[in-house]
Design a protein around this motif. Structure first.
Motif: not given
Length: 255
Positions: A23, A29, A255
Motif C-alpha cells: 500500500r 493508495d 478514496e
C-alpha cells in the motif's frame, strides 16, 4: 524491542497496524509514500538510517501511518517528533504548509485540512492562527510544486460530480489546493491548467466550482458546476469584493 534494528522496527510496526507494505508503494493508495517497492524493501533491511535521504523516507512512512511518539524516538533517538520534520530537504513554501523531498522528484506535503464540519468556522477564523492550529493535518505526495500557501479542503455534495472519473469531484474527496493571492484577482484567472477552484465567499461559504466567465473590469465571476443537472445547479454570479480566499485545485484525493 530495543534489540530491533530500525528497518525491522518499521516492518513490525506495519504488521502490528495491519498495513500491507504494497500500500505504501501504490500511487493510488492514500498511504502512498512517494517511492517504489525496491526502495522500501532495501530501506526496511537497514539497521541504521545514516543517509539523510533514508531518514526522510523513514519519517515519511511514520507520518503516513500515524506513528506514535515512541516510534519516532526509537527510529530517530536524537530527534523529537516536534523537529523530526526537519529531516530531509525542506522546501520553503511561503505559507503554513510543510514540503520536503522524500525521494528524487517526490515530495511530502503537509497542510491543514478544512473538513466539512469545520467550514462554517473557517469563514470566521481563516485569518486566526489559533483557529487554524485546531484544524487536522493532511499529508499527500506530489511530484511537483510551486511556492505558495497550500491547504486541503473536503468536498461536499455532488455539484461537481459529472460521473467522469478523470475530472469529477465526488462527495468526500480531499482537494489539495494552492492559494491565489489577492493581488492576482484583478487579472484574468487562468483556467486551462487548473480548471477547478475553491472559493471562500462571505455568503456562499466554501464552494468548489469552475469559472464559466470572468468580467475583469467589474470584478464579477460566473461560477458553474460540473454536474449536468442545471436546474439543480445553475450557474451563478459572485463579486470578487465578497471573496475571502481563492484556491486552485491542484490534486484530487479520492478514496
Amino acid at each position: 524491542m530495543n534489540l530491533l534494528h530500525k528497518g525491522l522496527y518499521i516492518k513490525r510496526l506495519l504488521k502490528q497496524l495491519d498495513i500491507k507494505e504494497f500500500r505504501l508503494n501504490d500511487k493510488n493508495d492514500p498511504l502512498y509514500v512517494g517511492f517504489g517497492k525496491n526502495t522500501l524493501v532495501n530501506l526496511l533491511k537497514l539497521e541504521e538510517f545514516e543517509k539523510e535521504s533514508d531518514k526522510a523516507k523513514a519519517k515519511a512512512i511514520l507520518d503516513t501511518i500515524g506513528g506514535k511518539e515512541e516510534d519516532y524516538q526509537f527510529v530517530f533517538p536524537s530527534e523529537t517528533r516536534s523537529n523530526a520534520k526537519d529531516i530531509g530537504i525542506t522546501v520553503d513554501s511561503d505559507g503554513d504548509s510543510d514540503i520536503f523531498e522524500i525521494s528524487p522528484g517526490y515530495y511530502l506535503l503537509t497542510t491543514e485540512l478544512v473538513p466539512v464540519h469545520a467550514q462554517a468556522g473557517y469563514l470566521a477564523g481563516y485569518q486566526d492562527q489559533e483557529f487554524i492550529e485546531t484544524l487536522p493535518k493532511f499529508r499527500t505526495t506530489v511530484d511537483r510544486f510551486a511556492r505558495g500557501k497550500y491547504r486541503h479542503f473536503e468536498a461536499s455534495g455532488d455539484s461537481m460530480d459529472n460521473g467522469n472519473i478523470r475530472e469529477a469531484i465526488p462527495d468526500g474527496a480531499i482537494l489539495m489546493c494552492r492559494e491565489i493571492k489577492r493581488e492576482h484577482w484583478n487579472s484574468k484567472l487562468h483556467t486551462h491548467r487548473w480548471p477547478n477552484y475553491v472559493f471562500v465567499h462571505r455568503t456562499e461559504g466554501i464552494v468548489v466550482k469552475q469559472i464559466a466567465h470572468q468580467d475583469v473590469k467589474n470584478g464579477v465571476l460566473v461560477l458553474r458546476s460540473l454536474n449536468e443537472n442545471k436546474e439543480k445547479y445553475p450557474d451563478f454570479e459572485v463579486n470578487l469584493d465578497d471573496m475571502l480566499e481563492i484556491y486552485n485545485v491542484v490534486k484530487r484525493i479520492i478514496e
